[in-house]
Motif scaffolding. Structure first.
Motif, mmCIF file in Angstrom:
data_model
loop_
_atom_site.group_PDB
_atom_site.id
_atom_site.type_symbol
_atom_site.label_atom_id
_atom_site.label_comp_id
_atom_site.label_asym_id
_atom_site.label_seq_id
_atom_site.Cartn_x
_atom_site.Cartn_y
_atom_site.Cartn_z
ATOM 1 N N THR A 170 0.830 -1.202 0.000
ATOM 2 C CA THR A 170 0.000 0.000 0.000
ATOM 3 C C THR A 170 0.865 1.252 0.000
ATOM 4 N N LEU A 171 1.916 1.247 0.811
ATOM 5 C CA LEU A 171 2.833 2.383 0.852
ATOM 6 C C LEU A 171 3.527 2.569 -0.498
ATOM 7 N N VAL A 172 3.948 1.473 -1.108
ATOM 8 C CA VAL A 172 4.578 1.542 -2.436
ATOM 9 C C VAL A 172 3.598 2.116 -3.447
ATOM 10 N N SER A 173 2.348 1.662 -3.390
ATOM 11 C CA SER A 173 1.322 2.132 -4.315
ATOM 12 C C SER A 173 1.085 3.634 -4.159
ATOM 13 N N VAL A 174 1.024 4.104 -2.911
ATOM 14 C CA VAL A 174 0.815 5.531 -2.654
ATOM 15 C C VAL A 174 1.979 6.343 -3.202
ATOM 16 N N VAL A 175 3.195 5.879 -2.966
ATOM 17 C CA VAL A 175 4.385 6.592 -3.441
ATOM 18 C C VAL A 175 4.406 6.663 -4.964
ATOM 19 N N LEU A 176 4.118 5.557 -5.628
ATOM 20 C CA LEU A 176 4.133 5.534 -7.091
ATOM 21 C C LEU A 176 3.046 6.431 -7.679
ATOM 22 N N ALA A 177 1.848 6.350 -7.115
ATOM 23 C CA ALA A 177 0.741 7.162 -7.629
ATOM 24 C C ALA A 177 1.004 8.645 -7.404
ATOM 25 N N LEU A 178 1.440 8.991 -6.191
ATOM 26 C CA LEU A 178 1.717 10.386 -5.886
ATOM 27 C C LEU A 178 2.862 10.913 -6.743
ATOM 28 N N GLY A 179 3.882 10.082 -6.941
ATOM 29 C CA GLY A 179 5.008 10.479 -7.787
ATOM 30 C C GLY A 179 4.566 10.746 -9.220
ATOM 31 N N SER A 180 3.694 9.908 -9.747
ATOM 32 C CA SER A 180 3.196 10.094 -11.118
ATOM 33 C C SER A 180 2.418 11.399 -11.245
ATOM 34 N N LEU A 181 1.556 11.681 -10.261
ATOM 35 C CA LEU A 181 0.747 12.902 -10.308
ATOM 36 C C LEU A 181 1.619 14.149 -10.175
ATOM 37 N N LEU A 182 2.585 14.118 -9.271
ATOM 38 C CA LEU A 182 3.473 15.265 -9.106
ATOM 39 C C LEU A 182 4.327 15.485 -10.349
ATOM 40 N N LEU A 183 4.799 14.385 -10.940
ATOM 41 C CA LEU A 183 5.595 14.491 -12.164
ATOM 42 C C LEU A 183 4.763 15.051 -13.308
ATOM 43 N N ALA A 184 3.512 14.635 -13.393
ATOM 44 C CA ALA A 184 2.618 15.158 -14.436
ATOM 45 C C ALA A 184 2.453 16.670 -14.286
ATOM 46 N N SER A 185 2.265 17.131 -13.057
ATOM 47 C CA SER A 185 2.106 18.562 -12.806
ATOM 48 C C SER A 185 3.386 19.317 -13.135
ATOM 49 N N LEU A 186 4.528 18.750 -12.740
ATOM 50 C CA LEU A 186 5.814 19.399 -12.986
ATOM 51 C C LEU A 186 6.109 19.490 -14.479
ATOM 52 N N VAL A 187 5.901 18.401 -15.193
ATOM 53 C CA VAL A 187 6.155 18.378 -16.636
ATOM 54 C C VAL A 187 5.257 19.382 -17.345
ATOM 55 N N ASP A 188 3.993 19.432 -16.944
ATOM 56 C CA ASP A 188 3.053 20.367 -17.561
ATOM 57 C C ASP A 188 3.526 21.809 -17.391
ATOM 58 N N ARG A 189 3.949 22.158 -16.174
ATOM 59 C CA ARG A 189 4.411 23.535 -15.927
ATOM 60 C C ARG A 189 5.677 23.853 -16.711
ATOM 61 N N ARG A 190 6.637 22.919 -16.727
ATOM 62 C CA ARG A 190 7.901 23.157 -17.411
ATOM 63 C C ARG A 190 7.696 23.355 -18.915
ATOM 64 N N ILE A 191 6.872 22.507 -19.509
ATOM 65 C CA ILE A 191 6.664 22.603 -20.962
ATOM 66 C C ILE A 191 5.927 23.888 -21.308
ATOM 67 N N ARG A 192 4.971 24.282 -20.487
ATOM 68 C CA ARG A 192 4.246 25.524 -20.761
ATOM 69 C C ARG A 192 5.181 26.728 -20.669
ATOM 70 N N VAL A 193 6.113 26.702 -19.723
ATOM 71 C CA VAL A 193 7.096 27.777 -19.606
ATOM 72 C C VAL A 193 7.997 27.814 -20.840
ATOM 73 N N MET A 194 8.444 26.610 -21.289
ATOM 74 C CA MET A 194 9.304 26.533 -22.470
ATOM 75 C C MET A 194 8.589 27.051 -23.712
ATOM 76 N N ILE A 195 7.312 26.670 -23.870
ATOM 77 C CA ILE A 195 6.536 27.119 -25.026
ATOM 78 C C ILE A 195 6.321 28.631 -24.966
ATOM 79 N N GLY A 196 6.061 29.128 -23.735
ATOM 80 C CA GLY A 196 5.860 30.566 -23.579
ATOM 81 C C GLY A 196 7.112 31.365 -23.935
ATOM 82 N N ARG A 197 8.277 30.822 -23.581
ATOM 83 C CA ARG A 197 9.530 31.498 -23.907
ATOM 84 C C ARG A 197 9.833 31.426 -25.395
#
Length: 229
Positions: free
Chosen positions: A201-228
Motif C-alpha cells: 500500500t505504501l509503495v502504491s501511494v508513493v508511485l501514484a503520488l510520484g506520477s501525479l506530481l511528475l505530471a504537474s511538474l512536466v506540464d508547468r515546465r513545458i508551458r514555460v518553455m513554449i511561452g519562452r
C-alpha cells in the motif's frame, strides 16, 4: 524491505502501466483530435463510448473484455485461432485492461490541451504555405505536448491502481497478472498478510503520488518553455 514476491508485483505493475500507456497513447492522440476538431454524425455517441470506462464499474469493464477478448469471446476466439494470441490469464491481458480503463483520462487531457491551442497560429501557418501535416507537426503538436505528457503520466498512475477490470478479465495469477492492487487483495486474505498489504500500500501511494506530481511538474515546465519560445 520488500520480499521477492512483492518485488515481482511491483515490477509487473510498472511494466503493465508502461506498456498500457505506450500502446494506447497514439490512439488517444488521434481520438482526442477527432473529438476536438471533427464534426460528423454520431460524434456524441463516440464521445460517450470513449468516456464510458470512466463511469462504468471496473468489474463491468473487465466482464466486457472477458466476453469480447476471452478465449471464447466473439473476438478473442479468432485472435487465438488465427494469430495464436491469448489474453486471458496473461500479462498482455492485464495490459489491455489497464489501457482500456486509463484511456479516457489520456484522451481528456490531450483534448483539453488541443482545445486550448490558438487556431489563429494554425491559420497563419497555412497562409504562409505550410501543409496541414506541416502545421500539425510544427504548430499544433508542440502546443498540445503538455496535454500529451500529462495524459500519459495520468494513464500510468491509473494503470498502477487498476484492480476491478484486471481481476475480472485475467484473474489473479502470480507473476502474470498479480499487480500491486491484486497482491494487496491477496495479502488481505492471508493469515499473516497484514504486513505485506501495508508495505505494498505504501509503495502504491508513493508511485501514484510520484506520477501525479511528475505530471504537474512536466506540464508547468513545458508551458514555460513554449511561452519562452
Amino acid at each position: 524491505m520488500l520480499t521477492p514476491e512483492e518485488w515481482t508485483a511491483v515490477a509487473l505493475s510498472l511494466r503493465v502501466a508502461f506498456w498500457a500507456t505506450f500502446w494506447s497513447l497514439p490512439l488517444a492522440v488521434l481520438t482526442a483530435f477527432v473529438l476536438a476538431r471533427a464534426r460528423f454524425p454520431g460524434k456524441s455517441l463516440l464521445d460517450g463510448l470513449v468516456y464510458l470506462p470512466l463511469v462504468l464499474p471496473k468489474v463491468v469493464v473487465g466482464y466486457l473484455l472477458l466476453v469480447s477478448l476471452g478465449a471464447r469471446g466473439f473476438l478473442g476466439q479468432y485472435l487465438d485461432a488465427w494469430f495464436g494470441i491469448r489474453l486471458i490469464f496473461t500479462t498482455a491481458g492485464a495490459t489491455v485492461a489497464a489501457a482500456v480503463v486509463s484511456f479516457p483520462l489520456t484522451v481528456n487531457a490531450i483534448r483539453l490541451a488541443l482545445e486550448a491551442v490558438d487556431r489563429g497560429l494554425e491559420t497563419a501557418a497555412r497562409t504562409l504555405g505550410a501543409s496541414r501535416l506541416d502545421v500539425f507537426f510544427s504548430v499544433t503538436l508542440p502546443l498540445m505536448l503538455p496535454g500529451i505528457l500529462s495524459g500519459a503520466l495520468l494513464a500510468i498512475a491509473s494503470a498502477l491502481g487498476e484492480f476491478g477490470a484486471t481481476i475480472t478479465f485475467v484473474s489473479n495469477v502470480e507473476g502474470q497478472t498479480r499487480t500491486i492492487p491484486l497482491a494487496i487483495y491477496s495479502a488481505t486474505h492471508m493469515p499473516d498478510g497484514d504486513a505485506m498489504a501495508l508495505r505494498l500500500t505504501l509503495v502504491s501511494v508513493v508511485l501514484a503520488l510520484g506520477s501525479l506530481l511528475l505530471a504537474s511538474l512536466v506540464d508547468r515546465r513545458i508551458r514555460v518553455m513554449i511561452g519562452r519560445g
